[in-house]
Design a protein around this motif. Sequence first.
Motif, PDB file in Angstrom:
ATOM      1  N   THR A  14       0.819  -1.210   0.000  1.00 27.44           N
ATOM      2  CA  THR A  14       0.000   0.000   0.000  1.00 27.44           C
ATOM      3  C   THR A  14       0.857   1.266   0.000  1.00 27.44           C
ATOM      4  O   THR A  14       0.537   2.233  -0.675  1.00 27.44           O
ATOM      5  CB  THR A  14      -0.927  -0.015   1.231  1.00 27.44           C
ATOM      6  OG1 THR A  14      -1.781  -1.157   1.120  1.00 27.44           O
ATOM      7  CG2 THR A  14      -1.774   1.236   1.317  1.00 27.44           C
ATOM      8  N   THR A  94      -1.113  -5.297  -4.344  1.00 26.39           N
ATOM      9  CA  THR A  94      -2.397  -5.183  -3.663  1.00 26.39           C
ATOM     10  C   THR A  94      -3.490  -5.334  -4.727  1.00 26.39           C
ATOM     11  O   THR A  94      -3.259  -5.104  -5.915  1.00 26.39           O
ATOM     12  CB  THR A  94      -2.564  -3.815  -2.984  1.00 26.39           C
ATOM     13  OG1 THR A  94      -2.578  -2.799  -3.986  1.00 26.39           O
ATOM     14  CG2 THR A  94      -1.461  -3.544  -1.982  1.00 26.39           C
ATOM     15  N   ALA A  95      -4.660  -5.708  -4.304  1.00 30.53           N
ATOM     16  CA  ALA A  95      -5.766  -5.882  -5.256  1.00 30.53           C
ATOM     17  C   ALA A  95      -7.076  -5.744  -4.479  1.00 30.53           C
ATOM     18  O   ALA A  95      -7.114  -6.051  -3.294  1.00 30.53           O
ATOM     19  CB  ALA A  95      -5.703  -7.259  -5.907  1.00 30.53           C
ATOM     20  N   LYS A 207     -11.332 -10.624  -8.362  1.00 30.82           N
ATOM     21  CA  LYS A 207     -11.673  -9.206  -8.458  1.00 30.82           C
ATOM     22  C   LYS A 207     -12.421  -8.871  -9.739  1.00 30.82           C
ATOM     23  O   LYS A 207     -13.000  -7.796  -9.856  1.00 30.82           O
ATOM     24  CB  LYS A 207     -10.406  -8.341  -8.381  1.00 30.82           C
ATOM     25  CG  LYS A 207      -9.370  -8.802  -7.361  1.00 30.82           C
ATOM     26  CD  LYS A 207      -9.850  -8.740  -5.919  1.00 30.82           C
ATOM     27  CE  LYS A 207      -8.814  -9.289  -4.960  1.00 30.82           C
ATOM     28  NZ  LYS A 207      -9.254  -9.303  -3.575  1.00 30.82           N
ATOM     29  N   ASP A 272      -0.909  -9.976  -3.378  1.00 29.04           N
ATOM     30  CA  ASP A 272      -0.062 -10.071  -2.181  1.00 29.04           C
ATOM     31  C   ASP A 272      -0.522 -11.152  -1.200  1.00 29.04           C
ATOM     32  O   ASP A 272       0.294 -11.886  -0.633  1.00 29.04           O
ATOM     33  CB  ASP A 272       0.028  -8.703  -1.475  1.00 29.04           C
ATOM     34  CG  ASP A 272      -1.320  -8.050  -1.204  1.00 29.04           C
ATOM     35  OD1 ASP A 272      -2.372  -8.678  -1.458  1.00 29.04           O
ATOM     36  OD2 ASP A 272      -1.325  -6.889  -0.735  1.00 29.04           O
ATOM     37  N   SER A 295      -4.451  -4.090   6.248  1.00 29.95           N
ATOM     38  CA  SER A 295      -5.713  -4.838   6.293  1.00 29.95           C
ATOM     39  C   SER A 295      -5.353  -6.287   6.583  1.00 29.95           C
ATOM     40  O   SER A 295      -4.179  -6.614   6.700  1.00 29.95           O
ATOM     41  CB  SER A 295      -6.403  -4.745   4.934  1.00 29.95           C
ATOM     42  OG  SER A 295      -5.591  -5.360   3.950  1.00 29.95           O
ATOM     43  N   GLU A 327     -11.073 -16.634  -0.441  1.00 28.79           N
ATOM     44  CA  GLU A 327     -10.534 -15.405   0.145  1.00 28.79           C
ATOM     45  C   GLU A 327     -11.623 -14.724   0.966  1.00 28.79           C
ATOM     46  O   GLU A 327     -12.774 -14.633   0.541  1.00 28.79           O
ATOM     47  CB  GLU A 327     -10.059 -14.432  -0.949  1.00 28.79           C
ATOM     48  CG  GLU A 327      -9.520 -13.135  -0.347  1.00 28.79           C
ATOM     49  CD  GLU A 327      -9.149 -12.053  -1.373  1.00 28.79           C
ATOM     50  OE1 GLU A 327      -9.292 -12.299  -2.584  1.00 28.79           O
ATOM     51  OE2 GLU A 327      -8.726 -10.975  -0.944  1.00 28.79           O
ATOM     52  N   ARG A 388     -15.385  -5.860   5.020  1.00 24.36           N
ATOM     53  CA  ARG A 388     -15.253  -6.649   3.778  1.00 24.36           C
ATOM     54  C   ARG A 388     -15.912  -8.019   3.952  1.00 24.36           C
ATOM     55  O   ARG A 388     -16.642  -8.473   3.099  1.00 24.36           O
ATOM     56  CB  ARG A 388     -13.774  -6.783   3.413  1.00 24.36           C
ATOM     57  CG  ARG A 388     -13.553  -7.182   1.969  1.00 24.36           C
ATOM     58  CD  ARG A 388     -12.104  -7.502   1.675  1.00 24.36           C
ATOM     59  NE  ARG A 388     -11.273  -6.346   1.460  1.00 24.36           N
ATOM     60  CZ  ARG A 388      -9.940  -6.413   1.374  1.00 24.36           C
ATOM     61  NH1 ARG A 388      -9.316  -7.570   1.516  1.00 24.36           N
ATOM     62  NH2 ARG A 388      -9.225  -5.332   1.155  1.00 24.36           N
TER      63      ARG A 388
HETATM   64  O1  LIG Z   1      -7.519  -7.212  -0.848  1.00 27.70           O
HETATM   65  C1  LIG Z   1      -6.363  -7.404  -1.047  1.00 27.70           C
HETATM   66  C2  LIG Z   1      -5.924  -8.699  -1.584  1.00 27.70           C
HETATM   67  O2  LIG Z   1      -6.994  -9.416  -2.096  1.00 27.70           O
HETATM   68  C3  LIG Z   1      -5.367  -6.306  -0.780  1.00 27.70           C
HETATM   69  O3  LIG Z   1      -4.232  -6.502  -1.546  1.00 27.70           O
HETATM   70  C4  LIG Z   1      -5.034  -6.095   0.632  1.00 27.70           C
HETATM   71  O4  LIG Z   1      -6.145  -5.965   1.425  1.00 27.70           O
HETATM   72  C5  LIG Z   1      -4.045  -4.947   0.839  1.00 27.70           C
HETATM   73  O5  LIG Z   1      -3.052  -5.503   1.550  1.00 27.70           O
HETATM   74  P1  LIG Z   1      -2.149  -4.792   2.671  1.00 27.70           P
HETATM   75  O6  LIG Z   1      -2.987  -4.704   3.886  1.00 27.70           O
HETATM   76  O7  LIG Z   1      -1.009  -5.764   2.868  1.00 27.70           O
HETATM   77  O8  LIG Z   1      -1.724  -3.481   2.108  1.00 27.70           O
END
Ligand SMILES: O=C(CO)[C@H](O)[C@H](O)COP(=O)(O)O
Length: 550
Positions: A14, A94-95, A207, A272, A295, A327, A388
């Motif tokens: 992020t 990230t996604a 996604k 990730d 997250s 997921e 989520r």
């Molecule tokens: O939803 C995700 C994966 O499906 C995001 O990539 C994630 O929530 C962001 O990750 P981080 O907290 O490590 O920045």
Amino acid sequence: MNPELCVVGVDFGTLSGRAVVVRVRDGAELASAEHLYAHAVLDRELPDGTPLPADWALQVPADWVEVLRTAVPEALAAAGVRAEQVVGIGTDFTACTVLPVLADGTPLCELPAFAARPHAYPKLWKHHAAQGQADRINALAAERKEAWLERYGGKVSSEWEFAKALQVLEEDPEVYRRTERWLEAADWIVWRLCGRYVRNACTAGYKGQYQDGRYPSSEYLAALHPDFAGFVADKLEQPIAQLGDRAGGLTAEAASWTGLAEGIAVCVGNVDAHVTAPAAVAVEPGQMVAIMGTSTCHVMSSDRYGTVPGMCGIVDGGILPGLWGYEAGQSGVGDIFGWFVRTGFPAEYAAAAEAAGQDPHAHLTALAARQKVGEHGLVALDWHSGNRSVLVDHDLSGVIVGQTLATRPEDVYRALLEATAFGTRTIVEAFETAGVPVRELIIAGGLTRNALLMQIYADVTRRPLSLIGSTQGPALGAAMHAAVAAGAHPDIRTAARAMGKVERGVYLPDPHRAAAYDRLYAEYRTLHDYFGRGANDVMHRLRRIRTEAS
Ligand SMILES: O=C(CO)[C@H](O)[C@H](O)COP(=O)(O)O
Ligand SMILES: Nc1ncnc2c1ncn2[C@@H]1O[C@H](COP(=O)(O)OP(=O)(O)O)[C@@H](O)[C@H]1O
């Protein structure tokens, strides 16, 4: 096998990108380097000062390329590894972090005519301003009994590709018209590395609502908005490659950025969270990995198919070939603790922390660790960044119940740590209730460094916690996929057994604390259903009042 062969994994997070040089033979992490994005997250204004509305979160693609130019060569130099030793590079992102580009991959935000247009920028995973579009996507899909909806636990998130694209169409139709490809940053970075746009199966499924070989139909999309009918055919569709496939060879340009050799294997993009599962040797059904940072993502492979209400997605082979990949997630975890530290950490605490040589998190954690379970008299809901899983609603917000004039910062901090643990327990229980067993809980990510938090998770879930044996789980997982793409390991399971790292039973539940937490968890669930399932819609009403007032 040549013991000197190496691979590079690059984790695009992020706030920064991290590159790790990894030995193929045993997964030894020889060196790593981090590059902070110059623009971090654009959540208040664009680089030119154009203001952004609430709930927006954008990024700048040039910041990601800078990671390739700086962190990769730095990691290589620190590892003392020669370019000829490196057989492949793998990435994770990230996604859903998604951006509009021209047919040649140029991001629209890099065109001078669009530099001041917010919708021309990449929308980061935590851009939550498309909730209205997500609500309509879900309502229409439920009404039409769209078969794909159950693969998303009955609700698609506002974080995903279709909701964000529909928001662009409805709020800036000109940007939407100029968008020739709407793609994940995970695939864009691979395109920059090897000169080919290959869509990865993971983000396409989780996604991009791609299930059983197809996307939502154009009839369904037309019913959402007449100009959305051609979205898939015109902007989204692209050949899909499996995780660990070779996307192409490193271009001369990318070789000059990274210091790696032209032509080495560039692995297909990945996410990730998902890429971390093999890094933690989670290759058997029922091994859930919670990647805890800003997250938390919960990823798990299973041989059982179950419709788990409120999970993010179930994708055939979405994590490992041959198994259903699940997921689920919590949109705010470390972010919530970070918010509290920024806003609820008084000057006298800052002085004491400095005197003790502790950062604010360590200071509050040390104070909170002195308490017995329940002593602070609080229970909180962990929805400061929406929910989520399992409610799939980013218009929900945080709650702390039980505060008095005696409540101290460490009390609230502990209640917030506990709230996120209750959120994880809610998710684990949703899986088990749906007949998808969770056999092991493995924790990865930056928050493993907080021992109190880990013990709370063990106590609240009543499970022993395994911990990944790497501080760079996603980058290690990306490197392992690169080893597969380069042919250095035959498949990801073999790579995981050779290169992955996990330690079992690091935190064990204490029966007394677990029993005390059962009582608090019952209160959490009451509040969860009261505010989250429509008994009291106050959070949605407040959001409407805020929008009208701003
Ligand atoms: O939803 C995700 C994966 O499906 C995001 O990539 C994630 O929530 C962001 O990750 P981080 O907290 O490590 O920045
Ligand atoms: N000791 C700590 N305890 C709890 N939370 C922390 C601690 N240190 C940092 N954080 C929070 O963790 C988040 C960073 O997590 P990290 O895993 O390092 O990053 P990312 O998720 O971006 O990969 C920040 O939101 C920060 O507020």
